[in-house]
Design a protein around this motif. Structure first.
Motif, mmCIF file in Angstrom:
data_model
loop_
_atom_site.group_PDB
_atom_site.id
_atom_site.type_symbol
_atom_site.label_atom_id
_atom_site.label_comp_id
_atom_site.label_asym_id
_atom_site.label_seq_id
_atom_site.Cartn_x
_atom_site.Cartn_y
_atom_site.Cartn_z
ATOM 1 N N ASN A 1 23.503 -59.850 -17.296
ATOM 2 C CA ASN A 1 22.845 -60.973 -17.960
ATOM 3 C C ASN A 1 23.929 -61.984 -18.351
ATOM 4 O OD1 ASN A 1 21.645 -62.785 -19.692
ATOM 5 N ND2 ASN A 1 20.705 -61.262 -21.017
ATOM 6 N N PRO A 2 23.955 -63.149 -17.709
ATOM 7 C CA PRO A 2 25.021 -64.121 -18.002
ATOM 8 C C PRO A 2 24.973 -64.660 -19.430
ATOM 9 C CG PRO A 2 23.375 -65.088 -16.546
ATOM 10 C CD PRO A 2 23.021 -63.634 -16.686
ATOM 11 N N TYR A 3 23.862 -64.462 -20.146
ATOM 12 C CA TYR A 3 23.725 -64.957 -21.513
ATOM 13 C C TYR A 3 23.863 -63.848 -22.559
ATOM 14 C CZ TYR A 3 21.888 -68.758 -18.772
ATOM 15 O OH TYR A 3 21.745 -69.753 -17.835
ATOM 16 N N ASN B 1 21.539 -49.457 -13.287
ATOM 17 C CA ASN B 1 20.098 -49.255 -13.425
ATOM 18 C C ASN B 1 19.461 -50.600 -13.783
ATOM 19 O OD1 ASN B 1 17.496 -48.752 -14.291
ATOM 20 N ND2 ASN B 1 18.012 -46.938 -15.469
ATOM 21 N N PRO B 2 18.742 -51.222 -12.850
ATOM 22 C CA PRO B 2 18.194 -52.554 -13.103
ATOM 23 C C PRO B 2 17.104 -52.592 -14.180
ATOM 24 C CG PRO B 2 17.378 -51.707 -11.020
ATOM 25 C CD PRO B 2 18.409 -50.727 -11.513
ATOM 26 N N TYR B 3 16.639 -51.416 -14.615
ATOM 27 C CA TYR B 3 15.603 -51.351 -15.646
ATOM 28 C C TYR B 3 16.139 -50.806 -16.966
ATOM 29 C CZ TYR B 3 12.916 -51.893 -11.417
ATOM 30 O OH TYR B 3 12.453 -52.355 -10.217
ATOM 31 N N GLY B 4 17.413 -50.456 -17.004
ATOM 32 C CA GLY B 4 18.001 -49.851 -18.197
ATOM 33 C C GLY B 4 18.641 -50.863 -19.129
ATOM 34 N N GLN B 5 18.982 -50.399 -20.314
ATOM 35 C CA GLN B 5 19.594 -51.233 -21.344
ATOM 36 C C GLN B 5 20.890 -51.882 -20.874
ATOM 37 O OE1 GLN B 5 20.460 -49.046 -24.912
ATOM 38 N NE2 GLN B 5 21.554 -50.732 -25.862
ATOM 39 N N TYR B 6 21.683 -51.148 -20.104
ATOM 40 C CA TYR B 6 22.992 -51.658 -19.699
ATOM 41 C C TYR B 6 23.020 -52.254 -18.288
ATOM 42 C CZ TYR B 6 24.407 -49.230 -23.880
ATOM 43 O OH TYR B 6 24.529 -48.811 -25.182
ATOM 44 N N GLY B 7 21.892 -52.238 -17.574
ATOM 45 C CA GLY B 7 21.862 -52.762 -16.217
ATOM 46 C C GLY B 7 20.878 -53.888 -15.984
ATOM 47 N N SER B 8 19.921 -54.038 -16.886
ATOM 48 C CA SER B 8 18.888 -55.057 -16.716
ATOM 49 C C SER B 8 19.463 -56.469 -16.831
ATOM 50 C CB SER B 8 17.808 -54.895 -17.784
ATOM 51 O OG SER B 8 16.937 -56.009 -17.782
ATOM 52 N N ARG B 9 18.989 -57.352 -16.010
ATOM 53 C CA ARG B 9 19.459 -58.733 -16.082
ATOM 54 C C ARG B 9 18.885 -59.465 -17.293
ATOM 55 N NH1 ARG B 9 16.516 -62.398 -11.589
ATOM 56 N NH2 ARG B 9 14.410 -61.620 -11.895
ATOM 57 N N TYR B 10 17.960 -58.828 -18.019
ATOM 58 C CA TYR B 10 17.356 -59.424 -19.203
ATOM 59 C C TYR B 10 17.897 -58.842 -20.511
ATOM 60 C CZ TYR B 10 14.099 -60.846 -15.597
ATOM 61 O OH TYR B 10 13.553 -61.358 -14.449
ATOM 62 N N SER B 11 18.638 -57.760 -20.425
ATOM 63 C CA SER B 11 19.129 -57.078 -21.627
ATOM 64 C C SER B 11 20.338 -57.788 -22.233
ATOM 65 C CB SER B 11 19.515 -55.636 -21.293
ATOM 66 O OG SER B 11 20.143 -55.015 -22.397
#
Length: 94
Positions: free
Chosen positions: A69-71, A53-63
């Motif tokens: 999220n590489p960071y 889920n690109p908008y979820g806690q475990y799928g977003s690239r910003y989470s």
């Protein structure tokens, strides 16, 4: 004489901070608990518990909790099932 221990299932994703199960990594699209099942809780792009889920806690690239999220400092851990009675064991190097 050598012994082999059969593991009871595919590796899984676990939130390391909470211990929350985030799905199996076996690639079986018919497994209800698989991250590869597009209709399941852990594989759907719409589920809050899915790494897909690109908008979820475990799928977003910003989470901070996402493997995307590489960071991220709390990305899900990959764990392997252990012999019966031993629970889940972290895979070396993860």
């Amino acid at each position: 004489m050598a012994f082999e221990i059969s593991l009871a299932g595919p590796p899984a994703l676990i939130d390391p901070a909470t211990g929350k199960f985030l799905g199996n990594l076996g690639g079986n699209q018919y497994d209800a608990n698989s991250t590869s099942n597009p209709y399941g809780r852990y594989g759907s792009e719409y589920s809050a518990d899915s790494v897909n889920n690109p908008y979820g806690q475990y799928g977003s690239r910003y989470s901070n909790d996402s493997p995307n999220n590489p960071y991220a400092t709390n990305a899900p851990a990959i764990v392997a099932p252990a012999a019966p009675g031993l629970g889940m064991q972290p895979l070396p190097g993860f």
